[in-house]
Design a protein around this motif. Sequence first.
Motif, PDB file in Angstrom:
ATOM      1  N   ARG A 165     -28.316 -11.614  16.712  1.00 17.40           N
ATOM      2  CA  ARG A 165     -27.015 -11.775  16.046  1.00 17.40           C
ATOM      3  C   ARG A 165     -26.590 -13.240  15.981  1.00 17.40           C
ATOM      4  O   ARG A 165     -25.924 -13.661  15.034  1.00 17.40           O
ATOM      5  N   PHE A 166     -26.939 -14.015  16.994  1.00 15.66           N
ATOM      6  CA  PHE A 166     -26.556 -15.421  17.058  1.00 15.66           C
ATOM      7  C   PHE A 166     -27.769 -16.297  16.791  1.00 15.66           C
ATOM      8  O   PHE A 166     -28.900 -15.949  17.161  1.00 15.66           O
ATOM      9  N   THR A 167     -27.517 -17.452  16.169  1.00 19.63           N
ATOM     10  CA  THR A 167     -28.577 -18.428  15.926  1.00 19.63           C
ATOM     11  C   THR A 167     -28.091 -19.811  16.331  1.00 19.63           C
ATOM     12  O   THR A 167     -27.055 -20.271  15.848  1.00 19.63           O
ATOM     13  N   ILE A 168     -28.851 -20.453  17.206  1.00 23.57           N
ATOM     14  CA  ILE A 168     -28.524 -21.809  17.644  1.00 23.57           C
ATOM     15  C   ILE A 168     -29.390 -22.789  16.866  1.00 23.57           C
ATOM     16  O   ILE A 168     -30.561 -22.512  16.584  1.00 23.57           O
ATOM     17  N   SER A 169     -28.815 -23.918  16.510  1.00 23.56           N
ATOM     18  CA  SER A 169     -29.568 -24.938  15.787  1.00 23.56           C
ATOM     19  C   SER A 169     -28.984 -26.300  16.131  1.00 23.56           C
ATOM     20  O   SER A 169     -27.903 -26.403  16.713  1.00 23.56           O
ATOM     21  N   ARG A 170     -29.708 -27.338  15.767  1.00 19.01           N
ATOM     22  CA  ARG A 170     -29.231 -28.685  16.039  1.00 19.01           C
ATOM     23  C   ARG A 170     -29.681 -29.620  14.930  1.00 19.01           C
ATOM     24  O   ARG A 170     -30.708 -29.403  14.299  1.00 19.01           O
ATOM     25  N   ASP A 171     -28.865 -30.646  14.720  1.00 14.81           N
ATOM     26  CA  ASP A 171     -29.187 -31.704  13.770  1.00 14.81           C
ATOM     27  C   ASP A 171     -29.166 -33.002  14.569  1.00 14.81           C
ATOM     28  O   ASP A 171     -28.088 -33.558  14.826  1.00 14.81           O
ATOM     29  N   ASN A 172     -30.340 -33.480  14.957  1.00 13.50           N
ATOM     30  CA  ASN A 172     -30.395 -34.674  15.795  1.00 13.50           C
ATOM     31  C   ASN A 172     -29.871 -35.907  15.080  1.00 13.50           C
ATOM     32  O   ASN A 172     -29.341 -36.821  15.704  1.00 13.50           O
ATOM     33  N   GLY A 173     -30.000 -35.922  13.757  1.00 15.57           N
ATOM     34  CA  GLY A 173     -29.502 -37.059  12.994  1.00 15.57           C
ATOM     35  C   GLY A 173     -27.984 -37.156  13.015  1.00 15.57           C
ATOM     36  O   GLY A 173     -27.421 -38.241  12.912  1.00 15.57           O
ATOM     37  N   LYS A 174     -27.333 -35.997  13.155  1.00 17.69           N
ATOM     38  CA  LYS A 174     -25.864 -35.962  13.176  1.00 17.69           C
ATOM     39  C   LYS A 174     -25.316 -35.777  14.594  1.00 17.69           C
ATOM     40  O   LYS A 174     -24.104 -35.676  14.773  1.00 17.69           O
ATOM     41  N   ASN A 175     -26.228 -35.702  15.580  1.00 17.50           N
ATOM     42  CA  ASN A 175     -25.790 -35.446  16.966  1.00 17.50           C
ATOM     43  C   ASN A 175     -24.879 -34.220  17.031  1.00 17.50           C
ATOM     44  O   ASN A 175     -23.847 -34.242  17.727  1.00 17.50           O
ATOM     45  N   THR A 176     -25.260 -33.179  16.346  1.00 19.32           N
ATOM     46  CA  THR A 176     -24.430 -31.986  16.265  1.00 19.32           C
ATOM     47  C   THR A 176     -25.273 -30.742  16.499  1.00 19.32           C
ATOM     48  O   THR A 176     -26.415 -30.657  16.035  1.00 19.32           O
ATOM     49  N   MET A 177     -24.699 -29.810  17.232  1.00 24.50           N
ATOM     50  CA  MET A 177     -25.332 -28.529  17.503  1.00 24.50           C
ATOM     51  C   MET A 177     -24.454 -27.428  16.922  1.00 24.50           C
ATOM     52  O   MET A 177     -23.232 -27.596  16.832  1.00 24.50           O
ATOM     53  N   TYR A 178     -25.079 -26.330  16.545  1.00 27.19           N
ATOM     54  CA  TYR A 178     -24.360 -25.243  15.907  1.00 27.19           C
ATOM     55  C   TYR A 178     -24.683 -23.909  16.587  1.00 27.19           C
ATOM     56  O   TYR A 178     -25.739 -23.736  17.191  1.00 27.19           O
ATOM     57  N   LEU A 179     -23.748 -22.980  16.451  1.00 24.25           N
ATOM     58  CA  LEU A 179     -24.001 -21.602  16.868  1.00 24.25           C
ATOM     59  C   LEU A 179     -23.461 -20.697  15.767  1.00 24.25           C
ATOM     60  O   LEU A 179     -22.253 -20.559  15.603  1.00 24.25           O
ATOM     61  N   GLN A 180     -24.377 -20.127  14.999  1.00 24.11           N
ATOM     62  CA  GLN A 180     -23.998 -19.169  13.968  1.00 24.11           C
ATOM     63  C   GLN A 180     -23.913 -17.793  14.609  1.00 24.11           C
ATOM     64  O   GLN A 180     -24.892 -17.317  15.185  1.00 24.11           O
ATOM     65  N   MET A 181     -22.748 -17.187  14.524  1.00 23.21           N
ATOM     66  CA  MET A 181     -22.517 -15.899  15.156  1.00 23.21           C
ATOM     67  C   MET A 181     -22.237 -14.854  14.090  1.00 23.21           C
ATOM     68  O   MET A 181     -21.238 -14.944  13.379  1.00 23.21           O
ATOM     69  N   ASN A 182     -23.116 -13.900  13.968  1.00 22.71           N
ATOM     70  CA  ASN A 182     -22.977 -12.815  13.002  1.00 22.71           C
ATOM     71  C   ASN A 182     -22.802 -11.482  13.719  1.00 22.71           C
ATOM     72  O   ASN A 182     -23.084 -11.357  14.917  1.00 22.71           O
ATOM     73  N   SER A 183     -22.347 -10.500  12.989  1.00 17.87           N
ATOM     74  CA  SER A 183     -22.159  -9.146  13.542  1.00 17.87           C
ATOM     75  C   SER A 183     -21.385  -9.198  14.854  1.00 17.87           C
ATOM     76  O   SER A 183     -21.777  -8.577  15.858  1.00 17.87           O
TER      77      SER A 183
END
Length: 123
Positions: A67-85
Amino acid sequence: QVQLVESGGGSVQAGGSLRLSCAASGLSFSSSTMGWFRQAPGKEREFVAYITWSTEMPRYADSVKGRFTISRDNGKNTMYLQMNSLKPEDTAVYYCTGGARWPTVAAQGYDYWGQGTQVTVSS
């Protein structure tokens, strides 16, 4: 000085989606395992997901897998957590964390923490 700033929390109905972001500064972001933890009222802080710095290999808690997907953009120094359902039991304060020297699900393995962002899922 290391700063981790979360954003993207809010209120949503069950089945909905949210995307959390974590902007990092002052941290060697591209060489640090980053993660998300959460804490619900009256409960201990629990591991949600982490992503390694080199292979970007993710790991998830069983409760969010699929349901959740973690990702990161090292160029932007940003991490994400996409939370579905999303489910009501996902309601918690979500914390961004970083600075782990090796991938770990233990909170004490991380050196830095954000202030948290509230996620509320109604049924």
